[in-house]
Design an enzyme around this catalytic site. Structure first.
Site, PDB file in Angstrom:
ATOM      1  N   SER A  72      -9.713   1.793   2.722  1.00 31.75           N
ATOM      2  CA  SER A  72      -8.755   2.075   2.076  1.00 31.75           C
ATOM      3  C   SER A  72      -7.724   1.506   1.384  1.00 31.75           C
ATOM      4  CB  SER A  72      -8.144   3.178   2.728  1.00 31.75           C
ATOM      5  OG  SER A  72      -7.306   2.972   3.770  1.00 31.75           O
ATOM      6  N   SER A  92      -9.873  -0.521   7.012  1.00 32.95           N
ATOM      7  CA  SER A  92      -9.576  -0.377   5.796  1.00 32.95           C
ATOM      8  C   SER A  92      -8.694  -1.687   5.197  1.00 32.95           C
ATOM      9  CB  SER A  92      -8.358   0.726   5.762  1.00 32.95           C
ATOM     10  OG  SER A  92      -9.005   1.914   5.552  1.00 32.95           O
ATOM     11  N   LYS A  96       0.749  -1.257  -0.189  1.00 27.95           N
ATOM     12  CA  LYS A  96       0.107   0.021   0.044  1.00 27.95           C
ATOM     13  C   LYS A  96       0.897   1.214   0.196  1.00 27.95           C
ATOM     14  CE  LYS A  96      -3.910   1.915   2.686  1.00 27.95           C
ATOM     15  NZ  LYS A  96      -4.820   1.687   3.771  1.00 27.95           N
TER      16      LYS A  96
HETATM   17  N1  GLN Z   1     -13.172   4.053   6.507  1.00 29.42           N
HETATM   18  C1  GLN Z   1     -12.540   4.692   7.479  1.00 29.42           C
HETATM   19  C2  GLN Z   1     -12.143   5.949   7.429  1.00 29.42           C
HETATM   20  O1  GLN Z   1     -12.421   6.506   6.388  1.00 29.42           O
HETATM   21  C3  GLN Z   1     -11.267   3.684   7.842  1.00 29.42           C
HETATM   22  C4  GLN Z   1     -10.188   4.027   7.165  1.00 29.42           C
HETATM   23  C5  GLN Z   1      -8.904   2.993   7.508  1.00 29.42           C
HETATM   24  O2  GLN Z   1      -9.256   2.222   8.188  1.00 29.42           O
HETATM   25  N2  GLN Z   1      -7.737   3.647   7.191  1.00 29.42           N
HETATM   26  O3  GLN Z   1     -11.446   6.675   8.216  1.00 29.42           O
END
Ligand code: GLN
Length: 507
Positions: A154, A178, A79
């Site tokens: 994400s 994410s 990532k």
């Molecule tokens: N969807 C969540 C957010 O927007 C989690 C994102 C994540 O775990 N990095 O913060």
């Protein structure tokens, strides 16, 4: 034998260690597959051809010297919020678009040490803020099972890369879901370890008290191998836990005999709609059929999870992202004085969701509001963690949905709130810091092709071997993530045949 790039990490490592195939050959095959396939998927922001080939050569040399490596030759997708020396690391943000990492994240270094070959850096929501990859400033990633749909976020790029056979292991980061959510959307395993188990050194911070690195893989065995390689204490991360990691790849189980699995009273399945409900009911029955005893547990404050998270995470983000000031890293927009340069750089460099989080977080931390918002959110976080501790008095693991809907169409969720609701089932575990994973559990018939969804399993702190062991038993018995070729939708059409056959049986 399947194509080289189709094999699981465990198979690849076995063959490379036994010298039936070289890491270099495998890497060539993986890169060729990425070139042929990724135009459509968009999993990678950067493909590391040269570095991959050099690394593969070094793996082959180590094998030739008689070393055995747990992940020998395994194609790895990283990532793009994790540093890798000498490569661009963008967080999918304009502000870091041209920034090159001067050092390598500990977790990435450990994977390379274990024999992985870095194929490339993958797309994400900007600074990992989002649930669909659509907040990336640098490109679109599509779900390999339906190109009109999102891969989840994400860590959507790593999940899509693994699903599309463009890597055997993907590295993701999970702050509020994410890893687990894109895992569910892309029909792969997404595993978030206990907070502090995997070093955050070299992971560009979003919300430091929640961020955790973990693997995305096509099998639970691969997730266990990857976790065993990346976990462990790191003096470079002050929140890293100095406690020996029990290996999990050697304790995978074939059944769930003797385990009590908690089903959460507050997580009723009705709001998910009939199709998802049926899949989860079936999954719970399958857990029982494997020998588990299902017990009802209660998480009375889990409902506060979302509100709590969307104060704590933005508060930490507003503080962490203060370092992007136009001086130290990345983009700088020239101006007559420093304050104007600073604000113009941030205005040009950050996308709308990142700005929204910085604003919310700065507000929640400002004097006069700090006690009303931030301190209360911290108290609520303690309650959520306590709920889990009490629930685990009655059960060994908890099972629940991973997401509140199947993969949705690109552009379908335009308001931020509906996107935040996606994280309803994953955030409580993040607040509590406990390990959790998503394992494929079936298909929902919506749209043109059946869409994959995931079962979330969670366990007490440090119970990774139990969690992965149980997930392995479920995976082996149900085989929802059967070897399939999403790019040709074979798997989806097989699933459709199964659904048709099932409804025929019922009639
Ligand atoms: N969807 C969540 C957010 O927007 C989690 C994102 C994540 O775990 N990095 O913060």
């Amino acid at each position: 034998m399947s194509e080289l790039f189709e094999r699981s990490a465990a198979e690849i490592a076995r063959e490379v260690n036994e010298r039936r195939v070289s890491a270099s050959e495998l890497t060539q095959a993986a890169l060729a597959h990425v070139r042929a396939n990724d135009g459509e998927i968009g999993a990678y922001l950067l493909v590391l051809d040269e570095l991959a080939k050099e690394t593969a050569l070094r793996v082959d040399e180590r094998i030739a010297r008689g070393e055995r490596l747990p992940l020998a030759g395994v194609p790895l997708a990283v990532k793009d919020n994790m540093c890798l020396t000498g490569t661009r690391t963008t967080c999918a943000s304009r502000i870091l678009e041209r920034w090159t990492a001067p050092y390598t994240a500990t977790a990435v270094a450990r994977m390379l040490d274990a024999g992985c070959v870095p194929i490339g850096k993958t797309n994400l929501d900007e600074f990992a803020m989002g649930s669909s990859c659509e907040n990336s400033a640098l490109g679109v990633t599509r779900n390999p099972y339906d190109l009109e749909r999102v891969p989840g976020g994400s860590s959507g790029g790593s999940a899509a890369a693994v699903a599309a056979r463009e890597a055997a292991v993907g590295m993701g980061s999970d702050t509020g879901g994410s890893i687990r959510e894109p895992g569910a959307f892309c029909n792969v395993i997404g595993f978030k370890p206990t907070y502090g188990r995997v070093s955050r050194y070299g992971l560009i911070a979003f919300a430091s008290s929640l961020d955790q690195i973990g693997p995305l893989t096509r099998t639970v065995e691969d997730a266990a191998l990857a976790y065993d390689a990346m976990a462990g204490h790191d003096p470079m991360d002050s929140t890293s836990i100095a406690r020996a990691v029990e290996p999990s790849a050697t304790t995978l189980r074939e059944d769930l005999q003797g385990l009590r699995i908690g089903i959460v009273r507050e997580f009723g399945l009705d709001p998910l709609g009939a199709a998802m409900k049926a899949v989860y009911e079936r999954a719970y029955r399958d857990l029982e059929a494997l020998g588990a005893r299902l017990v009802e547990v209660s998480l009375p404050t889990a409902d506060y999870g979302l509100a709590t998270y969307y104060l704590i995470a933005p508060a930490e983000c507003s503080s962490n992202l203060a370092r992007f000031d136009g001086v130290r890293y990345g983009l700088q927009v020239q101006a007559g004085d420093v304050a104007t340069m600073n604000s113009r750089t941030r205005a040009a460099g950050f996308g709308p969701e990142v700005k929204r989080r910085v604003l919310i977080g700065t507000y929640a931390l400002s004097s006069g509001y700090y006690d009303a918002y931030y301190v209360r959110a911290q108290k609520a976080r303690t309650l959520v963690a306590r709920d889990f501790a009490q629930a685990f008095d009655k059960c060994d693991l908890i099972a629940c949905p991973a997401t509140s809907c199947p993969p949705f169409l690109l552009g379908a969720k335009s308001d931020p709130y509906s996107m935040y609701l996606m994280d309803y089932y994953t955030i409580p575990m993040s607040l509590a810091g406990i390990p959790a994973l998503s394992v494929p559990c079936g298909w929902v018939d919506e749209g043109d092709v059946p869409l994959p969804i995931g079962l979330q399993l969670t366990a007490p702190h440090f119970a990774e071997p139990l969690l992965l062991g149980a997930a392995h038993a479920y995976e082996q018995a149900t085989q929802h993530a059967l070897r399939c070729r999403p790019e040709s939708f074979d798997c989806a059409s097989r699933a459709q045949d199964r659904l048709r056959a099932k409804s025929r049986d019922r009639r």
